[in-house]
Each structure stands twice: as C-alpha cells, then as structure tokens.
Design a protein around this motif. Structure first.
Motif, short mmCIF file in Angstrom:
data_model
loop_
_atom_site.label_atom_id
_atom_site.label_comp_id
_atom_site.label_asym_id
_atom_site.label_seq_id
_atom_site.Cartn_x
_atom_site.Cartn_y
_atom_site.Cartn_z
N ASN A 13 5.64 4.19 17.01
CA ASN A 13 6.36 3.93 15.76
C ASN A 13 6.66 2.44 15.63
O ASN A 13 7.76 1.97 15.97
N TRP A 14 5.69 1.69 15.14
CA TRP A 14 5.85 0.25 15.00
C TRP A 14 6.90 -0.10 13.95
O TRP A 14 7.58 -1.13 14.06
N TYR A 15 7.04 0.76 12.95
CA TYR A 15 8.09 0.52 11.94
C TYR A 15 9.46 0.54 12.61
O TYR A 15 10.29 -0.36 12.40
N THR A 101 8.05 -3.13 4.01
CA THR A 101 7.14 -2.20 4.67
C THR A 101 6.73 -1.07 3.74
O THR A 101 5.60 -0.59 3.78
N VAL A 102 7.65 -0.63 2.88
CA VAL A 102 7.30 0.41 1.89
C VAL A 102 6.26 -0.12 0.91
O VAL A 102 5.29 0.57 0.57
N LEU A 103 6.45 -1.35 0.48
CA LEU A 103 5.53 -1.94 -0.51
C LEU A 103 4.17 -2.26 0.09
O LEU A 103 3.13 -2.09 -0.57
N LEU A 104 4.15 -2.70 1.35
CA LEU A 104 2.93 -3.28 1.91
C LEU A 104 2.24 -2.43 2.97
O LEU A 104 1.02 -2.57 3.16
N VAL A 105 2.97 -1.57 3.65
CA VAL A 105 2.38 -0.83 4.77
C VAL A 105 2.42 0.68 4.54
O VAL A 105 1.39 1.35 4.51
N ASN A 106 3.64 1.20 4.40
CA ASN A 106 3.85 2.63 4.14
C ASN A 106 3.24 3.50 5.24
O ASN A 106 2.71 4.57 4.98
N ASP A 107 3.28 3.01 6.47
CA ASP A 107 2.73 3.75 7.60
C ASP A 107 3.50 3.31 8.85
O ASP A 107 3.36 2.17 9.29
N LYS A 108 4.27 4.22 9.43
CA LYS A 108 5.12 3.86 10.56
C LYS A 108 4.33 3.51 11.80
O LYS A 108 4.81 2.77 12.66
N GLN A 109 3.10 4.00 11.92
CA GLN A 109 2.29 3.74 13.11
C GLN A 109 1.44 2.47 12.99
O GLN A 109 0.81 2.06 13.95
N LEU A 147 16.25 -5.91 -5.79
CA LEU A 147 15.01 -5.87 -6.58
C LEU A 147 13.90 -5.19 -5.79
O LEU A 147 13.19 -4.32 -6.32
N LEU A 148 13.73 -5.57 -4.54
CA LEU A 148 12.71 -4.94 -3.70
C LEU A 148 12.99 -3.45 -3.51
O LEU A 148 12.06 -2.64 -3.47
N TYR A 149 14.27 -3.10 -3.39
CA TYR A 149 14.63 -1.69 -3.24
C TYR A 149 14.24 -0.90 -4.49
O TYR A 149 13.67 0.20 -4.38
N ALA A 150 14.53 -1.45 -5.66
CA ALA A 150 14.14 -0.77 -6.90
C ALA A 150 12.62 -0.69 -7.02
O ALA A 150 12.08 0.33 -7.47
N LEU A 151 11.92 -1.75 -6.61
CA LEU A 151 10.45 -1.74 -6.65
C LEU A 151 9.88 -0.71 -5.68
O LEU A 151 8.85 -0.09 -5.97
N SER A 152 10.56 -0.51 -4.54
CA SER A 152 10.07 0.51 -3.61
C SER A 152 10.10 1.88 -4.27
O SER A 152 9.26 2.74 -3.98
#
Length: 459
Positions: A13-15, A101-109, A147-152
């Motif tokens: 779990n890299w996230y 991480t939600v915007l760019l990765v979206n993968d905990k591994q 802003l980032l939270y709303a964008l997520s």
C-alpha cells in the motif's frame, strides 16, 4: 514462495506508506516555523482591539477585505497558540497529498504515490510564510486544498464512483470556502468550467460541475462588490505602486508577465526546470517514450525549446548576479516599471518573447506527446488557469508586492503536469535522473524554508 513474495510486493500500500511519510515530513517542517511574524503580528494587534469577532469581520469587509471566511479563521487562530495552526496546516498538507493521489494515481498499490509525494514536497513552502504563516496559508494553501478536494469529487463522478450525500455536502462546503478568496474563486470557476464541458460531452449529470462554476462566479462577484476591496486597492497603490493608475493595460500586462517569468528564471527553479526537462524527454525521444511514436525534427526542436529558454535565461542571470555581481542571498528583484533606457527595454522585451516562446512550445509539445485528448486538454487548461490567475494581478497594485504566494496555482499546475509526464518516461536512466531532481527539489525546499526560519530566530 517467490510468486507469493512478488504478489506481496505488488500489493504494498504505497498510498498509505506515503501518506504517513507526507504527514511526518510536513509536521516536522512546520515545527521549524516561527509564529506571529509579519502580517500575523499585525492581525494579533487588530484582533485585540475588538471584543466581537462578528463586528470585526463586518468592519474588515467594509474597509479592507472580502475574505470573510478565511479572516474568521485567521482572527480565531491568532488568539490561540501557534502550535494549533501548525497542526491544522499539516492536516491541510495531508489533504492536498490525498487529493493529488485521487486526481493523478487512484491506485493505492501504485508507486506513482511516491512521485506525487516528491513533487508536492519539492514545492517551496517558504512561499506560505511570505506575509505571515497563518494569514498566507489561509488565503492560498487552504483554498487550494479545498479546490483540489472539490475537484477530486468531479474525478470520482467521472469514474462512475458512487458518492454519498454527506460527501457532496463536504464538497460544496469546500467550494464555498475556496470561492471566498479572489484567486481561488477564479480557479474554481475556470477548472470546473472544463469539468462541465466533459460532463456535457458524456451526457452525464452536470449539476455538481455547474454548481462549482456558479459558486466560483459568485465569489468573484462578491469580491468585486465588496467596498473594502476598493479601499484596499487605493491604499495599496499609495504604499506599493503609486504609478499603477497611470499605467495602461498593455504596460500592466508587460510588467506582470515579466515579473512571473523572472520568478522562474532569475534563480534556478527545480519545478519549472523539471517541467521543461520532461517536455524534452517526452517530445524529443523516439519510441521508448510518449506513446511509442517517432517524432519529426520539428517536434523534437519544439520539445527542447522550453528547456533551452530556461537554461539560457537562468544562465544569464546566474552569470550576471552570482559570478559577476557576487550575489550571496537567495532573493529577487522587481522589474523596472518604465522602460526608460535601452538595457531595460531589451531585457523586458526579451523576457516577454522568451515567455511567449516557452508557452507556445510547451502547449504544442503537450498536444503532440499526450495520447489521450482529455488528458492533454486538462494539462493545457491547468497551466492556462494557473498563469491567467496570476496574470489577473496586473489589475492590482500588488502585482509585485504579493510576491511568491500568488504563484501557488501555477506551481501546482506544473506539479500536476510533471507527474503525468514522469509516467511517460520509460528509460531507466531518465527515471533515475527524475527521482534525483525531485529529491534535490525536496532538499532545496527544506533548505530555503528552514533557513528562512533560522534567520527569523536569529533576528
């Protein structure tokens, strides 16, 4: 057994790991900060003169600022121990990392979570202390986080995730807080305008994206109609730029663009340099990067132009200021307001042309190397929004005095693009070099930020 071990490594779990690293890094960094300096010290005095927070906020709205929500927090926090803000701002940094991480990765591994942390940790956090840690962060880093939270939320909707009602309420609250500061309000309206277009193209529900655009415009309108902002503009012109009202639109645009460009090239900037280098890696490479497409000679030259612009101008300033001028401090100068001699005119016109060339080559290269249409549009739009929001300060006499903190949206647009471009670099030597640059960026951030605090302790 080997297969089980490999599976265990893949499922790491890299996230979660980098979330802990991010929290520890920024908390320890915050512990070095010196509290209640600069404007914060002034606001401590202002708060002590009022018994009622509500009456103080009304007076500020009428005479100084439309940032009612952030100032409500400001005048609450300046009455508390500085450690309270240190903890809360660390939590904001955790939120920023999570949203990225939600915007760019979206993968905990994915090891992309490591890249996201390193890019965030390379942002020069000293900018958030330029006018006082509490007031600056509340006006820039906290609205950026919301802003980032709303964008997520918009990204989760695009991916088809089911979002509970309570989370929508948090998203809407984040939008309202974002829109209460002028620059973030513009970013909110502009970024969600693109999200609305995507939702319209996909024939999906658009109420969320439309609500964000309307809240952003409402924030802009609220700021424009606030009497205190007019009063502050007059005061700022008297104190910071008496020539402001005598300048025409083109002169203001020239000065603001030169100021922005000089920020990134006058002194070596790791994030700006890495962005230019990544464009060269992805656009001048052959099959190994950028979707396996062989590039034409023109494409390769265009991809290298941003890096060439950065190296040339930074090299000239390094020779002029550090080698010839024996400069010993990390600081900037502001451009001359009037081009009264050939040297000033040559420098400023050259920098305006260099900026135009950098922008044109960057946009062209992104369009060529990014295979997905929407991703390339988002990257270009993010950079354009960050630049446009900073350029909007040409309408204010604080286009110089607001300084580094107002570039936060440009920095995070570069960071966003950098993570995407890093993912396209396949060759091992390139990735090692990129990791090295990111580590250097993190170290530079530490040196500059902690060094500034040491000087304040000494003072």
């Amino acid at each position: 057994m080997v297969m089980a071990e490999n599976r265990h490594r893949q499922e790491k779990n890299w996230y979660g790991i980098m979330m802990v690293v991010n929290a520890v890094f920024f908390f320890l960094l915050h512990l070095t900060f010196v509290g209640f300096t600069n404007d914060d010290a002034f606001f401590v005095v202002v708060r002590s003169q009022w018994d009622s927070l509500f009456e103080l906020l009304v007076d500020r709205y009428l005479t100084d600022s439309s940032r009612v929500l952030s100032e409500a927090l400001l005048f609450t926090l300046v009455r508390m121990p500085f450690f309270v803000w240190q903890v809360l701002d660390t939590m904001i940094c955790i939120l920023v990392y999570h949203c990225l991480t939600v915007l760019l990765v979206n993968d905990k591994q994915s090891k992309g979570n490591i890249i996201v942390f390193l890019t965030f940790a390379s942002y020069p956090y000293m900018h958030m202390g330029s006018a006082g840690w509490i007031c600056t962060s509340l006006n820039y880093m906290w609205p950026l986080a919301t802003l980032l939270y709303a964008l997520s939320g918009a990204f989760r909707r695009y991916r088809g995730e089911k979002i509970p009602t309570w989370k929508y309420m948090l998203y809407l609250a984040a939008m309202i807080f974002t829109a209460n500061c002028e620059q973030p309000a513009v970013m909110l309206a502009m970024t969600f305008a693109m999200a609305f277009v995507f939702a319209f193209m996909d024939k999906k529900g658009k109420w969320y994206e439309l609500a964000a655009v309307l809240i952003g415009f409402a924030g802009i309108l609220f700021a424009m109609l606030a009497p205190g902002n007019d009063e502050r503009t007059i005061m700022e012109a008297e104190n910071w730029m008496p020539e402001f009202f005598d300048l025409n639109f083109l002169e203001k645009a020239r000065l603001c663009s030169v100021f922005v460009f000089e920020h990134f090239v006058m002194i070596p900037d790791v994030i700006f340099f890495l962005f230019a280098l990544l464009l060269a890696f992805c656009g001048a490479g052959r099959e190994e990067d950028a979707g396996g497409i062989r590039r034409s000679g023109f494409d390769r030259v265009a991809a290298c132009l941003p890096l060439a612009v950065d190296i040339i101008f930074t090299g000239c300033y390094f020779i002029k200021d550090f080698i010839i001028g024996h400069k010993t401090r990390y600081d900037f100068t502001t451009p001359a307001i009037y081009m009264e001699d050939f040297k000033t005119a040559f420098v400023q016109i050259s920098e305006v042309l260099g900026l135009i060339l950098f922008i044109a080559a960057s946009v062209y290269t992104i369009w060529q190397v990014i295979p997905e249409l929407r991703k390339k549009l988002i990257m270009i739009w993010a950079l354009g929004c960050g630049f446009a929001v900073r350029m909007a300060l040409m309408l204010s006499p604080t286009m110089f005095s607001s300084w580094h903190r107002t570039l936060v949206f440009m920095y995070f647009a570069f960071l966003y693009c950098n993570v995407i471009l890093i993912g396209m670099c396949r060759k091992q030597w390139k990735r090692r070099l990129i990791y090295g640059i990111l580590v250097i960026g993190m170290i530079v951030n530490l040196i500059l930020t902690v060094g500034l605090q040491i000087r304040k302790y000494a003072g």
